[in-house]
Motif scaffolding. Sequence first.
Motif, PDB file in Angstrom:
ATOM      1  N   VAL A 328     -11.071  -3.922  56.846  1.00 20.48           N
ATOM      2  CA  VAL A 328     -11.335  -3.661  55.432  1.00 20.48           C
ATOM      3  C   VAL A 328     -12.721  -4.206  55.109  1.00 20.48           C
ATOM      4  N   THR A 329     -13.405  -3.558  54.189  1.00 16.31           N
ATOM      5  CA  THR A 329     -14.752  -3.970  53.801  1.00 16.31           C
ATOM      6  C   THR A 329     -14.719  -4.527  52.389  1.00 16.31           C
ATOM      7  N   LEU A 330     -15.066  -5.802  52.263  1.00 16.66           N
ATOM      8  CA  LEU A 330     -15.063  -6.411  50.934  1.00 16.66           C
ATOM      9  C   LEU A 330     -16.180  -5.825  50.087  1.00 16.66           C
ATOM     10  N   PHE A 331     -17.390  -5.814  50.658  1.00 14.57           N
ATOM     11  CA  PHE A 331     -18.517  -5.191  49.962  1.00 14.57           C
ATOM     12  C   PHE A 331     -19.570  -4.804  50.973  1.00 14.57           C
ATOM     13  N   GLY A 332     -20.369  -3.835  50.587  1.00 14.94           N
ATOM     14  CA  GLY A 332     -21.411  -3.321  51.460  1.00 14.94           C
ATOM     15  C   GLY A 332     -22.271  -2.332  50.714  1.00 14.94           C
ATOM     16  N   PRO A 333     -22.971  -1.465  51.440  1.00 12.69           N
ATOM     17  CA  PRO A 333     -23.887  -0.529  50.782  1.00 12.69           C
ATOM     18  C   PRO A 333     -23.202   0.620  50.058  1.00 12.69           C
ATOM     19  N   GLY A 334     -21.893   0.795  50.250  1.00 11.49           N
ATOM     20  CA  GLY A 334     -21.174   1.848  49.545  1.00 11.49           C
ATOM     21  C   GLY A 334     -21.102   3.170  50.283  1.00 11.49           C
ATOM     22  N   ASP A 335     -21.579   3.216  51.519  1.00 15.97           N
ATOM     23  CA  ASP A 335     -21.623   4.480  52.254  1.00 15.97           C
ATOM     24  C   ASP A 335     -20.230   5.051  52.514  1.00 15.97           C
ATOM     25  N   ASP A 336     -19.233   4.192  52.623  1.00  8.58           N
ATOM     26  CA  ASP A 336     -17.863   4.641  52.862  1.00  8.58           C
ATOM     27  C   ASP A 336     -16.966   4.397  51.646  1.00  8.58           C
ATOM     28  N   GLY A 337     -17.580   4.287  50.488  1.00 10.30           N
ATOM     29  CA  GLY A 337     -16.813   4.106  49.267  1.00 10.30           C
ATOM     30  C   GLY A 337     -16.427   2.679  48.958  1.00 10.30           C
ATOM     31  N   GLU A 338     -16.900   1.743  49.776  1.00  8.70           N
ATOM     32  CA  GLU A 338     -16.528   0.344  49.553  1.00  8.70           C
ATOM     33  C   GLU A 338     -17.231  -0.237  48.326  1.00  8.70           C
ATOM     34  N   PRO A 339     -16.681  -1.307  47.742  1.00  6.64           N
ATOM     35  CA  PRO A 339     -17.334  -1.946  46.589  1.00  6.64           C
ATOM     36  C   PRO A 339     -18.692  -2.533  46.968  1.00  6.64           C
ATOM     37  N   SER A 340     -19.480  -2.782  45.947  1.00  2.00           N
ATOM     38  CA  SER A 340     -20.766  -3.452  46.107  1.00  2.00           C
ATOM     39  C   SER A 340     -20.624  -4.931  45.765  1.00  2.00           C
ATOM     40  N   VAL A 341     -21.665  -5.677  46.064  1.00  2.00           N
ATOM     41  CA  VAL A 341     -21.726  -7.065  45.620  1.00  2.00           C
ATOM     42  C   VAL A 341     -21.586  -7.138  44.103  1.00  2.00           C
ATOM     43  N   GLU A 342     -22.234  -6.213  43.407  1.00  2.00           N
ATOM     44  CA  GLU A 342     -22.159  -6.201  41.945  1.00  2.00           C
ATOM     45  C   GLU A 342     -20.733  -5.951  41.456  1.00  2.00           C
ATOM     46  N   ASP A 343     -19.984  -5.115  42.167  1.00  2.00           N
ATOM     47  CA  ASP A 343     -18.584  -4.883  41.800  1.00  2.00           C
ATOM     48  C   ASP A 343     -17.776  -6.176  41.888  1.00  2.00           C
TER      49      ASP A 343
END
Length: 371
Positions: A328-343
């Motif tokens: 699971v991806t907590l946050f990242g660049p959003g390329d796969d729909g994951e949240p951002s740091v800002e989220d």
Amino acid sequence: MTPQAELVVDLDVYRQNLDVLRRLAPGAQQMAVVKANGYGHGMVPMARAARDAGAEWLGVATAEEALALRSAGDSGPVLCWLAAPGAPFAELIDQDIEVTASSAEQLEEILAAAPRRPRVQLKVDTGLSRNGARFGPDWTALVHAAARAQALGRVAVTGVWSHFACADEPGNPATDEQEKVFRSAVDELSAAGVDPGTRHLCNSAGVLTQPSAHLDLVRVGIASYGIAPDAAVPVPGVRPVLTARARLAHVKDVEAGARVSYGYRWQAEHATRLGLVPVGYGEGIHRTASNRAEVGFAGGRLPVRGTICMDQFVVELGDVPAQRGDIVTLFGPGDDGEPSVEDWAVAAGTIGYEIVTRLAGRWARTYRGER
């Protein structure tokens, strides 16, 4: 072995971000700010990548950070700016690190400790009311002290600087006022016979919102890591450098009414499936994001359920297929729909800076694009 919890840092993206920011302030030198362990990304790898990208300066807060850069082999210009009485000024000066004087008293401490003529930058408080000599009598005292020391050959004044308070609020009149005060402070220094050297005022937000203040150098911190200084100040062209991810440690089915984690702050309304993410506030994950944050998984997002604990937290999988070991991806660049740091910052009730700088504990770190 695949790490249980991993921070993946893309150094190529960081270099590209620095290039984007340089093009926004083409007439100024660039200081890559790598304090606070490179905003949680790792100070030494980020510093090396910044030098690769052509950053003329590195900026850190403390003496310990500056000396660590030298120990790691960096030999370029470095400025540090936050020192309580008793700081190792002799060692800093011996290592060709530029130090900051924020008062006449501190300048005298630097001079008393110096094994040779130090290179010192003067900081003026233009309205932030943190460090720096308050413009007015305090600044005048520092200016006169610097002029006397320069006349005696005891100091090389190499720069003058300050820091914006509200540059992340476009249109706030405080920013124009601070720039005006800064220019007056520089004029006073020049009138006392001291060449101001390198003048710098802009942080990341200032680079975007106050081009008149780019001056000789800009200090780029949070934006260089691909994180906006504020939602009101997006940074076109930069991308998040960091991806935080972990492997599910456990997957289980629970019945309707099952209560989850400390305090039972979440209860399943119907039968569902849960996944256990093996990071928590021991790794810097904000407990205040409990029941509010999401993680990325299988091209979508999963909600955090219940209280975030020291070592772990729970997400609801529902009917999404998953098994132990899935990432699971907590946050990242959003390329796969994951949240951002800002989220995550919104979920935790804080700012992006705090999300990344608090990352610690048991993460494995992977650096891509090392040279």
